[in-house]
Design an enzyme around this catalytic site. Structure first.
Site, PDB file in Angstrom:
ATOM      1  N   ARG A 201      51.499 -62.437 -27.922  1.00 27.42           N
ATOM      2  CA  ARG A 201      50.242 -61.888 -27.422  1.00 27.42           C
ATOM      3  C   ARG A 201      50.529 -60.827 -26.352  1.00 27.42           C
ATOM      4  NH1 ARG A 201      46.267 -66.342 -28.381  1.00 27.42           N
ATOM      5  NH2 ARG A 201      44.934 -65.306 -29.889  1.00 27.42           N
TER       6      ARG A 201
ATOM      7  N   GLN B 125      48.477 -56.252 -30.159  1.00 28.11           N
ATOM      8  CA  GLN B 125      47.071 -56.663 -30.309  1.00 28.11           C
ATOM      9  C   GLN B 125      46.521 -56.351 -31.702  1.00 28.11           C
ATOM     10  OE1 GLN B 125      44.567 -55.252 -27.154  1.00 28.11           O
ATOM     11  NE2 GLN B 125      45.410 -56.693 -25.686  1.00 28.11           N
TER      12      GLN B 125
ATOM     13  N   ASP C 261      47.241 -59.109 -34.152  1.00 29.47           N
ATOM     14  CA  ASP C 261      46.931 -60.467 -33.681  1.00 29.47           C
ATOM     15  C   ASP C 261      45.908 -61.145 -34.600  1.00 29.47           C
ATOM     16  OD1 ASP C 261      46.249 -62.742 -32.311  1.00 29.47           O
ATOM     17  OD2 ASP C 261      46.048 -61.756 -30.359  1.00 29.47           O
TER      18      ASP C 261
ATOM     19  N   SER D 166      43.578 -63.846 -33.135  1.00 30.99           N
ATOM     20  CA  SER D 166      42.381 -63.313 -32.471  1.00 30.99           C
ATOM     21  C   SER D 166      41.349 -62.831 -33.482  1.00 30.99           C
ATOM     22  CB  SER D 166      42.741 -62.167 -31.528  1.00 30.99           C
ATOM     23  OG  SER D 166      43.410 -62.670 -30.399  1.00 30.99           O
TER      24      SER D 166
ATOM     25  N   TYR E 149      47.792 -69.208 -21.074  1.00 32.66           N
ATOM     26  CA  TYR E 149      47.244 -70.345 -21.788  1.00 32.66           C
ATOM     27  C   TYR E 149      46.921 -71.470 -20.803  1.00 32.66           C
ATOM     28  CZ  TYR E 149      48.684 -68.214 -26.158  1.00 32.66           C
ATOM     29  OH  TYR E 149      48.817 -67.368 -27.229  1.00 32.66           O
TER      30      TYR E 149
HETATM   31  P1  NAD Z   1      43.071 -70.928 -27.642  1.00 28.84           P
HETATM   32  O1  NAD Z   1      42.474 -70.889 -29.011  1.00 28.84           O
HETATM   33  O2  NAD Z   1      44.470 -71.380 -27.483  1.00 28.84           O
HETATM   34  O3  NAD Z   1      42.141 -71.863 -26.701  1.00 28.84           O
HETATM   35  C1  NAD Z   1      40.755 -71.623 -26.580  1.00 28.84           C
HETATM   36  C2  NAD Z   1      40.334 -71.822 -25.145  1.00 28.84           C
HETATM   37  O4  NAD Z   1      40.302 -73.221 -24.832  1.00 28.84           O
HETATM   38  C3  NAD Z   1      41.254 -71.189 -24.119  1.00 28.84           C
HETATM   39  O5  NAD Z   1      40.520 -70.219 -23.397  1.00 28.84           O
HETATM   40  C4  NAD Z   1      41.695 -72.367 -23.258  1.00 28.84           C
HETATM   41  O6  NAD Z   1      41.840 -72.002 -21.893  1.00 28.84           O
HETATM   42  C5  NAD Z   1      40.555 -73.336 -23.461  1.00 28.84           C
HETATM   43  N1  NAD Z   1      40.837 -74.728 -23.081  1.00 28.84           N
HETATM   44  C6  NAD Z   1      41.969 -75.444 -23.254  1.00 28.84           C
HETATM   45  N2  NAD Z   1      41.835 -76.696 -22.758  1.00 28.84           N
HETATM   46  C7  NAD Z   1      40.565 -76.794 -22.277  1.00 28.84           C
HETATM   47  C8  NAD Z   1      39.816 -77.826 -21.671  1.00 28.84           C
HETATM   48  N3  NAD Z   1      40.361 -79.020 -21.459  1.00 28.84           N
HETATM   49  N4  NAD Z   1      38.546 -77.566 -21.310  1.00 28.84           N
HETATM   50  C9  NAD Z   1      37.996 -76.344 -21.525  1.00 28.84           C
HETATM   51  N5  NAD Z   1      38.656 -75.320 -22.101  1.00 28.84           N
HETATM   52  C10 NAD Z   1      39.922 -75.532 -22.479  1.00 28.84           C
HETATM   53  O7  NAD Z   1      42.887 -69.545 -26.915  1.00 28.84           O
HETATM   54  P2  NAD Z   1      42.924 -68.064 -27.481  1.00 28.84           P
HETATM   55  O8  NAD Z   1      41.568 -67.647 -27.837  1.00 28.84           O
HETATM   56  O9  NAD Z   1      43.987 -67.970 -28.523  1.00 28.84           O
HETATM   57  O10 NAD Z   1      43.369 -67.265 -26.165  1.00 28.84           O
HETATM   58  C11 NAD Z   1      44.353 -67.798 -25.290  1.00 28.84           C
HETATM   59  C12 NAD Z   1      44.762 -66.814 -24.211  1.00 28.84           C
HETATM   60  O11 NAD Z   1      45.424 -65.705 -24.761  1.00 28.84           O
HETATM   61  C13 NAD Z   1      43.624 -66.251 -23.412  1.00 28.84           C
HETATM   62  O12 NAD Z   1      44.067 -66.104 -22.101  1.00 28.84           O
HETATM   63  C14 NAD Z   1      43.390 -64.921 -24.032  1.00 28.84           C
HETATM   64  O13 NAD Z   1      42.754 -64.026 -23.146  1.00 28.84           O
HETATM   65  C15 NAD Z   1      44.804 -64.515 -24.302  1.00 28.84           C
HETATM   66  N6  NAD Z   1      44.904 -63.506 -25.320  1.00 28.84           N
HETATM   67  C16 NAD Z   1      45.680 -62.415 -25.087  1.00 28.84           C
HETATM   68  C17 NAD Z   1      45.814 -61.428 -26.047  1.00 28.84           C
HETATM   69  C18 NAD Z   1      46.675 -60.234 -25.803  1.00 28.84           C
HETATM   70  O14 NAD Z   1      46.918 -59.866 -24.693  1.00 28.84           O
HETATM   71  N7  NAD Z   1      47.196 -59.609 -26.841  1.00 28.84           N
HETATM   72  C19 NAD Z   1      45.159 -61.578 -27.260  1.00 28.84           C
HETATM   73  C20 NAD Z   1      44.374 -62.706 -27.480  1.00 28.84           C
HETATM   74  C21 NAD Z   1      44.263 -63.682 -26.507  1.00 28.84           C
END
Ligand code: NAD
Length: 376
Positions: free
Chosen positions: A122, A127, A130, A133, A226
């Site tokens: 990530r 991006q 991804d 996403s 994460y």
């Molecule tokens: P994910 O599918 O792994 O998780 C979904 C969400 O659940 C996350 O926001 C996590 O913090 C939350 N979560 C976990 N345990 C929890 C709990 N007990 N109670 C409430 N919420 C809880 O997440 P994702 O959508 O794949 O994204 C993960 C991270 O990666 C984020 O910080 C996102 O901004 C980042 N991201 C970065 C890029 C990039 O820079 N290329 C792209 C996509 C996502």
């Protein structure tokens, strides 16, 4: 020799996506590749064969598979497909390495190079590749539509001759990519939206979408952006604060996940029993164990008047756009490996290829998968 890239119709039940869209097939052809596609592979994603202008049609025979340099997939390749690929070929798609021990061992033994789209790092540069996403955004959107369809009430506020209708209260748990799209979708439909995540960075994101952030006093910043696992005391504080909001919600969309682990249990049976009759929970973490104690993957459970929906493979329910976005992710991943003369040349110094690789040259390159498959 120009690289031969192939895509077949997906075999998994309910999978309507296709790994190659007409647009991406043209782009690969323009990059100098030979592109093979199984007849009707795009039909379930609303890409009829006539839309594919620059492909060679093929059948899903072992001979076809043996002729490929690269196989593009949505779901992990089957044992039969892996058995037919030639040694040194490349497979690119979702690999579910934690769940496909037999397939990964076979990919290793047959000296096939496999890249898992769920392992693409990530980082900003990646991006456009991804797929987690792109597909999560679809799941978040679709989950809200399922909630709207399942509820016996409106989402927006309405002022009518028959009186005023109050807007529905929607609570989004987990504000990653899916959660953000769920917030935006619920807002567009006129609901009053609040959201919660253990990562405090999400507070501003929630507010910028016009929703309210649920404060519980618990933060769980983990490495790499994460979430980390919470302590028991933190879990209880989180639980009490969230339960109060769950009890007021007409719809809860739960999306919480921790990479590589089962989904955190956030909505207890007791919390469900405090909800209003007619309320719904759409648990999009159903496939990885569910955020709600009562979730059954692929089922709708009715518990004391509350419907708990556990959808599986939501992106396949929006197969056209899911395939369009996913195929672009695959193209953006593979394009740097296609040389000017149309041959395949993977740069193993590039961290995107290196970190996404599951198997290569007879070895399992992804350490957690090697530990699982080989017990090392
Ligand atoms: P994910 O599918 O792994 O998780 C979904 C969400 O659940 C996350 O926001 C996590 O913090 C939350 N979560 C976990 N345990 C929890 C709990 N007990 N109670 C409430 N919420 C809880 O997440 P994702 O959508 O794949 O994204 C993960 C991270 O990666 C984020 O910080 C996102 O901004 C980042 N991201 C970065 C890029 C990039 O820079 N290329 C792209 C996509 C996502």
């Amino acid at each position: 020799m120009a690289v031969t890239i192939g895509a077949l119709a997906e075999r998994a039940p309910g999978e309507k996506r296709v790994s190659l869209s007409p647009e991406v097939a043209e782009k690969f052809a323009a990059a100098g590749a030979r592109v093979l596609l199984e007849r009707s592979a795009g039909t379930s994603a609303q890409f009829p064969d006539a839309l594919y202008k620059r492909v060679e049609w093929c059948d899903a025979t072992p001979a076809t598979l043996a002729s490929l340099d690269v196989l593009l997939t949505v779901q992990p390749p089957t044992v039969e497909q892996i058995g037919a690929l030639r040694s040194g070929a490349v497979v690119l798609g979702f690999m579910a390495p934690h769940a496909r021990v037999r397939e990964i061992a076979l990919l290793r033994d047959r000296q096939i190079t496999s890249f898992a789209m769920e392992l693409v790092p990530r980082i900003s540069r990646a991006q456009s590749m991804d797929a987690l996403s792109s597909q999560a955004a679809i799941a978040g959107y679709k989950a809200v539509l399922i909630a709207a369809n399942t509820l016996d009430r409106f989402l927006p506020m309405l002022t009518t001759a028959a009186g005023t209708i109050r807007p529905a209260q929607v609570l989004i748990i987990g504000v990653g990519v899916a959660g953000l799209q769920a917030i935006a979708t619920a807002k567009r439909l006129g609901a009053v939206v609040e959201a919660y995540d253990v990562r405090s960075a999400t507070r501003e994101q929630v507010k910028s979408l016009g929703a309210r952030f649920v404060e519980t006093g618990v933060s769980a910043e983990g490495a790499g952006g994460y979430a980390r696992e919470l302590t028991d005391e933190e879990k209880q504080r989180q639980q009490d604060a969230l339960d109060a909001r769950i009890a007021l919600a007409d719809a809860v969309i739960s999306t919480a996940a921790v990479p590589g682990r089962r989904a955190p249990r956030i909505i207890t049976r007791a919390a469900v029993e405090r909800m209003k009759a007619g309320a719904v929970i759409i648990d999009i973490a159903a496939e990885s164990g569910g955020n709600c104690e009562l979730t059954q993957a692929g089922e709708t459970v009715l518990h004391q008047g509350v419907k708990i929906v556990g959808p599986v493979n939501l992106p396949a329910q929006l197969a056209f756009h899911a395939s369009e976005m996913y195929a672009r992710n695959l193209y953006n991943f593979l394009k740097p490996a296609i040389a000017k003369d149309g041959t395949l040349a993977i740069d193993w110094q590039d961290e995107v290829f290196e970190r996404s690789c599951v198997t290569h040259a007879g070895a399992i390159r992804h350490e957690p998968t090697a530990r699982l498959v080989e017990g090392t």
